[in-house]
Scaffold this motif. Structure first.
Motif, PDB file in Angstrom:
ATOM      1  N   GLU A 161       0.820  -1.209   0.000  1.00 55.81           N
ATOM      2  CA  GLU A 161       0.000   0.000   0.000  1.00 55.81           C
ATOM      3  C   GLU A 161       0.852   1.256   0.000  1.00 55.81           C
ATOM      4  O   GLU A 161       0.590   2.201  -0.751  1.00 55.81           O
ATOM      5  N   LEU A 165       1.076   4.129  -2.888  1.00 55.54           N
ATOM      6  CA  LEU A 165       0.804   5.547  -2.642  1.00 55.54           C
ATOM      7  C   LEU A 165       1.948   6.433  -3.127  1.00 55.54           C
ATOM      8  O   LEU A 165       1.725   7.518  -3.673  1.00 55.54           O
ATOM      9  N   ARG A 191      -4.076  13.272  -2.936  1.00 56.17           N
ATOM     10  CA  ARG A 191      -4.674  12.017  -2.476  1.00 56.17           C
ATOM     11  C   ARG A 191      -3.614  11.115  -1.846  1.00 56.17           C
ATOM     12  O   ARG A 191      -3.810  10.562  -0.762  1.00 56.17           O
ATOM     13  N   ARG A 195      -3.297  10.223   2.238  1.00 53.69           N
ATOM     14  CA  ARG A 195      -3.362   8.821   2.674  1.00 53.69           C
ATOM     15  C   ARG A 195      -2.129   8.444   3.485  1.00 53.69           C
ATOM     16  O   ARG A 195      -2.219   7.747   4.501  1.00 53.69           O
ATOM     17  N   SER A 198      -2.544   9.832   6.935  1.00 57.84           N
ATOM     18  CA  SER A 198      -3.444   9.051   7.788  1.00 57.84           C
ATOM     19  C   SER A 198      -2.794   7.754   8.248  1.00 57.84           C
ATOM     20  O   SER A 198      -3.047   7.275   9.355  1.00 57.84           O
ATOM     21  N   GLN A 512      -9.967   0.682   5.267  1.00 58.73           N
ATOM     22  CA  GLN A 512      -8.808   0.570   4.388  1.00 58.73           C
ATOM     23  C   GLN A 512      -9.225   0.138   2.982  1.00 58.73           C
ATOM     24  O   GLN A 512      -8.717   0.656   1.980  1.00 58.73           O
ATOM     25  N   GLU A 515     -10.841   3.021   1.219  1.00 58.33           N
ATOM     26  CA  GLU A 515      -9.823   3.968   0.769  1.00 58.33           C
ATOM     27  C   GLU A 515      -9.134   3.443  -0.488  1.00 58.33           C
ATOM     28  O   GLU A 515      -8.813   4.207  -1.409  1.00 58.33           O
ATOM     29  N   THR A 516      -8.898   2.129  -0.548  1.00 57.23           N
ATOM     30  CA  THR A 516      -8.272   1.538  -1.728  1.00 57.23           C
ATOM     31  C   THR A 516      -9.186   1.670  -2.943  1.00 57.23           C
ATOM     32  O   THR A 516      -8.735   1.955  -4.062  1.00 57.23           O
ATOM     33  N   ASP A 519      -8.873   5.065  -4.082  1.00 60.66           N
ATOM     34  CA  ASP A 519      -7.607   5.230  -4.805  1.00 60.66           C
ATOM     35  C   ASP A 519      -7.761   4.825  -6.270  1.00 60.66           C
ATOM     36  O   ASP A 519      -7.253   5.497  -7.171  1.00 60.66           O
TER      37      ASP A 519
END
Length: 559
Positions: A161, A165, A191, A195, A198, A512, A515-516, A519
């Motif tokens: 991850e 990112l 973005r 991320r 966070s 999570q 959020e993915t 993304d």
């Protein structure tokens, strides 16, 4: 500062006279390089200018005068072509200094930031490091990031991850550096940074990501210009991210934090991140905006994009008149004077288009001049000739749109030889239709992202997602129409995930995973908004990034 502005009126005439004498001596020396007395006279005048500005406490103007003096002192008598860059920078700096002092005298306010481009041009010519944008900006840097909820899983810099990112940030950075739809690129960078912030949460290293996310938000919200200094800043941020991930004891450089905070205060963004950072660091609004600075730079140094936009508007007005003339010709009601006027306008516009770099459009009109000359000489107006003239006018109209710098339409792709304007115009119309489809697809993706956010905030209320699968399937169909099968498959995969894992099941996916999913949608949004559909060679890895996110959702997609 008030003392300096007030005192300027007292010494104004003498100061401007001395600057004029320095400019004249320097110009004469550039023409007579062996005459060292001319250079010495310029240096003496510059010493007087610097001393006067120091006395009246105009700090920014004094700094520019000091840079000019240092550069002039460094130039020897008999200087050759290798000194042309320095001499040009000196002449420009003196012009800027005088114009700046005139503005200060008229508006009774000093804005030293206006002088940074001229100062840095001098420093570059003298092989010295340039000054940062935040040079005249002051801020305390010892404030910490506020505490937040810890992430669901421990931060692992080697995780898939985190790598994804950083890849997302780098793709956005590449688009920003190339100025391929800077807004879309910045949103992708934002973005990724938000991320990472966070994921780091209360880790001290997260302080850089927190401030950087606020700066990126400010860059987007404030529509700050993609200056070279900001490209360097965000490129440096990428290198610092690498160091941050390698060391648990990483501490961000203070000058980097200051540069990022300067963007936050310059934009005066109302975004949540920028507002929080402004409050914690007690950042007060600046007396100018980025766009006001740019307008002032142009007043100091010459015309810019605003002039081109005004020219574009004027040409479009002329084209409207041309189309009216063609309508009269078709009806058979045009006079000989009208044809002569048409010939004059075509010739004038052809020259103008050539001057602004639209030579293909200019040639298209130039090729029609002999035809109109024949009409003036009583030659019959053939329907085919009139149609070709209309095609040329429509082609020029489509090319003139490039003067407004639409990032999604590159006019060079439709340059045409005289006689081929109709085909080129048809291609332009097709591109316009494709852009309409892209805009609709972007609307569908934006709706999906908003709905997912509402779903998360409402603790899994499925009504928020009711229309999302249908909307994404419509986007998928649009992408098939645009001959983008891979992007269509990825959008379809996102729609399937929402249908099967969010609407048809009772258990809400983890934060999570949501959020993915966001993304993946963000990457697809960037692919569309960044112009990759019209110019796919510009973003070869964006769909790879979207595919990585889709696979992280547990879905199988082709590589």
């Amino acid at each position: 500062m008030v003392t300096g502005v007030t005192s300027l009126s007292v010494v104004r005439d003498e100061l401007f006279t001395t600057i004029d004498e320095a400019e004249l001596s320097l110009e004469q020396f550039i023409a007579e390089r062996d005459n060292g007395s001319l250079l010495q006279q310029a240096v003496e005048n510059l010493q007087q200018v610097r001393g006067t500005l120091k006395l009246i406490e105009l700090a920014g103007a004094e700094m520019l005068a000091q840079e000019v003096l240092q550069q002039a002192t460094d130039i020897p008598a008999g200087a050759g072509e290798e000194r042309d860059g320095q001499l040009s920078a000196l002449s420009n700096a003196l012009h800027v200094l005088r114009r700046y002092l005139e503005i200060v005298d008229a508006h009774r306010q000093e804005v030293p930031e206006l002088l940074l481009p001229a100062i840095n041009e001098l420093r570059q010519a003298g092989a010295q490091p340039v000054l940062p944008e935040s040079f005249f900006f002051s801020v305390r840097l010892d404030h910490g990031r506020p505490a937040s909820n810890p992430p669901a899983v421990a931060f692992d810099p080697r995780s898939v991850e985190v790598k994804r990112l950083r890849h997302m940030y780098q793709i956005g950075l590449l688009g920003f550096l190339r100025e391929e739809n800077s807004t879309a690129s910045l949103k992708l960078m934002l973005r990724a940074m938000a991320r990472l912030d966070s994921l780091l949460a209360n880790d001290e290293r997260g302080r850089l990501c927190w401030i950087a996310a606020a700066a990126l938000e400010a860059q987007v919200d404030g529509q700050l210009l993609p200056r070279k200094t900001r490209k360097v800043l965000f490129s440096r941020l990428d290198r610092e991210l690498k160091q941050l991930l390698l060391s648990a004891s990483y501490e961000a450089p203070r000058n980097l934090l200051k540069e990022l905070l300067y963007l936050v205060v310059l934009a005066d963004s109302r975004g949540a991140r920028a507002t929080q950072v402004r409050e914690i660091f007690s950042l007060l609004p600046l007396p100018f905006t980025d766009h006001l600075l740019e307008e002032s730079y142009q007043r100091l140094a010459g015309p810019g994009q605003a002039v081109m936009r005004s020219l574009s508007s004027a040409i479009r007005d002329e084209l409207s008149g041309l189309k009216d003339q063609l309508d009269l010709i078709e009806r058979g009601t045009v006079s000989a004077d009208g044809l002569s006027h048409l010939h004059a306008v075509l010739g004038k516009m052809a020259k103008t288009l050539g001057m602004v770099g639209l030579s293909s459009a200019g040639n298209a009109l130039q090729a029609q001049l002999p035809v109109v000359t024949g009409w003036i000489d009583q030659a019959p107006i053939e329907p085919g000739q009139l149609l070709k003239l209309a095609d040329a006018v429509l082609y020029v109209e489509s090319m003139v749109a490039s003067l407004d710098h639409d990032a999604r339409y590159d006019s060079r792709s439709s340059e045409a030889k005289p006689g081929d304007e109709a085909t080129s115009f048809a291609n332009h119309q097709l591109n316009e239709a494709r852009i309409v489809v892209i805009d609709e697809a972007l609307g569908g993706l934006a709706l999906a992202k908003r709905s997912i956010t509402a779903y998360l905030e409402s603790n899994g209320e499925k009504l928020n997602l009711a229309n999302v699968p249908f909307s994404l399937q419509a986007v998928r169909g649009g992408l098939w129409f645009l001959d983008q099968p891979r992007a269509a498959v990825l959008v379809g995969a996102c729609a399937d995930y929402i249908e099967k894992q969010m609407l048809e099941t009772q258990q809400m996916p983890s934060e999570q995973m949501l959020e993915t999913l966001a993304d993946a949608l963000t990457s697809l949004e960037y692919y569309l908004e960044g112009g990759a559909v019209l110019r796919p060679e510009t973003s070869p890895s964006v769909l790879d990034l979207a595919a990585e996110s889709v696979r992280a959702l547990g879905l199988s997609v082709a590589a």
